[in-house]
Design an enzyme around this catalytic site. Structure first.
Site, PDB file in Angstrom:
ATOM      1  N   GLU A   1      -3.780  -8.072  -2.065  1.00 42.44           N
ATOM      2  CA  GLU A   1      -4.640  -6.816  -2.282  1.00 42.44           C
ATOM      3  C   GLU A   1      -3.911  -5.478  -1.815  1.00 42.44           C
ATOM      4  OE1 GLU A   1      -6.779  -5.444  -3.960  1.00 42.44           O
ATOM      5  OE2 GLU A   1      -8.695  -5.281  -3.098  1.00 42.44           O
TER       6      GLU A   1
ATOM      7  N   ASP B   1     -11.286  -1.663   2.237  1.00 37.34           N
ATOM      8  CA  ASP B   1     -12.029  -0.370   2.486  1.00 37.34           C
ATOM      9  C   ASP B   1     -13.330  -0.858   3.258  1.00 37.34           C
ATOM     10  OD1 ASP B   1     -12.955   2.130   3.065  1.00 37.34           O
ATOM     11  OD2 ASP B   1     -13.204   2.666   1.072  1.00 37.34           O
TER      12      ASP B   1
END
Ligand code: 5GP
Length: 176
Positions: free
Chosen positions: A97, A101
Site C-alpha cells: 500500500e 491514513d
C-alpha cells in the site's frame, strides 16, 4: 506542474529504506514464496522497487479499490473496482500500500482477504500517518511515519498529478 512541491522524503532516502524493508521481509519469510498484492494506483512504484529486491519466488497481483461513502461514519466499507486474478488460499500474502491514513481502507481489506484463507497476511506500507487513525490497523512493514500532511509523489497523486515524482513531497499551498 505549476504547484511548488516541498520535498519531505528524498529519492535516495526512499531507495535506502526500501532495501531495508526488503531485508525485513526476507528475514521473516526466508525462501518461502510470497504473493504481493498492490493496491492501485498509489503502490505501483513501491511494488516495482520492492519486488526487485526480493530473492524468493514472488507472484504479483493488483486490486483497485475505493472508499465507500463517508469515512467519518462508515464502518470501513470499500468498493472493489478490480479484484484479485489469482486465489490466495494457503499463500503467504503481503499487501503493498502507498499510505495508511485513517485505516478505513486497510481495515476493510484485511478482513476481506482473511476470508480467502491465506496462510499468512501482512501489510507493507510506504507511509504511515498514525495521527489520523480511526481503525486499528497493524502495519507489519512501514517505510516512513509522517505527520498529518497531504503528500504526493512516488505513486501518490493530487487529482491524478504528481504520481511520477521520484520523491515524496507536500504541495505548498502558500505559493501561487
Ligand atoms: P485511509 O483509508 O487509510 O484513510 O486512506 C488510505 C488512502 O487514502 C490511500 O491509499 C490514499 O489513496 C489516500 N490518502 C491518504 N492520505 C493521503 C495523502 O497524504 N496523499 C495522497 N495522495 N493520498 C492519500
Amino acid at each position: 506542474m505549476n504547484d511548488k512541491i516541498n520535498v519531505l522524503i528524498s529519492e535516495e532516502e526512499i531507495a535506502k529504506r526500501i532495501s531495508e524493508m526488503a531485508e525485513e521481509i526476507t528475514k521473516d519469510t526466508g525462501d518461502e514464496p510470497i504473493v504481493l498484492i498492490g493496491i492501485l494506483k498509489g503502490s505501483i512504484m513501491l511494488m516495482a522497487d520492492l519486488a526487485r529486491k526480493l530473492k524468493q519466488d514472488v507472484k504479483i497481483d493488483f486490486m483497485d479499490i475505493s472508499s465507500y461513502g463517508d469515512s467519518d461514519t462508515s464502518s470501513g466499507e470499500i468498493k472493489i473496482n478490480k479484484d484479485l486474478e489469482y486465489a490466495i488460499e494457503g499463500e503467504n500474502v503481503i499487501i503493498i500500500e502507498d499510505i495508511v491514513d485513517t485505516g478505513t481502507t486497510m481495515s476493510y481489506l484485511l478482513d476481506h482477504l482473511r476470508e480467502k484463507k491465506p496462510a499468512s497476511l501482512k501489510l507493507c506500507t510506504l507511509l504511515d500517518k498514525p495521527e489520523n487513525r480511526r481503525f486499528d490497523v497493524k502495519c507489519d512493514y512501514i517505510g516512513f511515519e509522517i505527520p498529518n500532511k497531504f503528500v504526493v509523489g512516488y505513486g501518490l497523486d493530487y487529482a491524478q498529478k504528481y504520481r511520477n515524482l521520484p520523491y515524496i513531497g507536500c504541495v505548498d499551498t502558500t505559493e501561487k
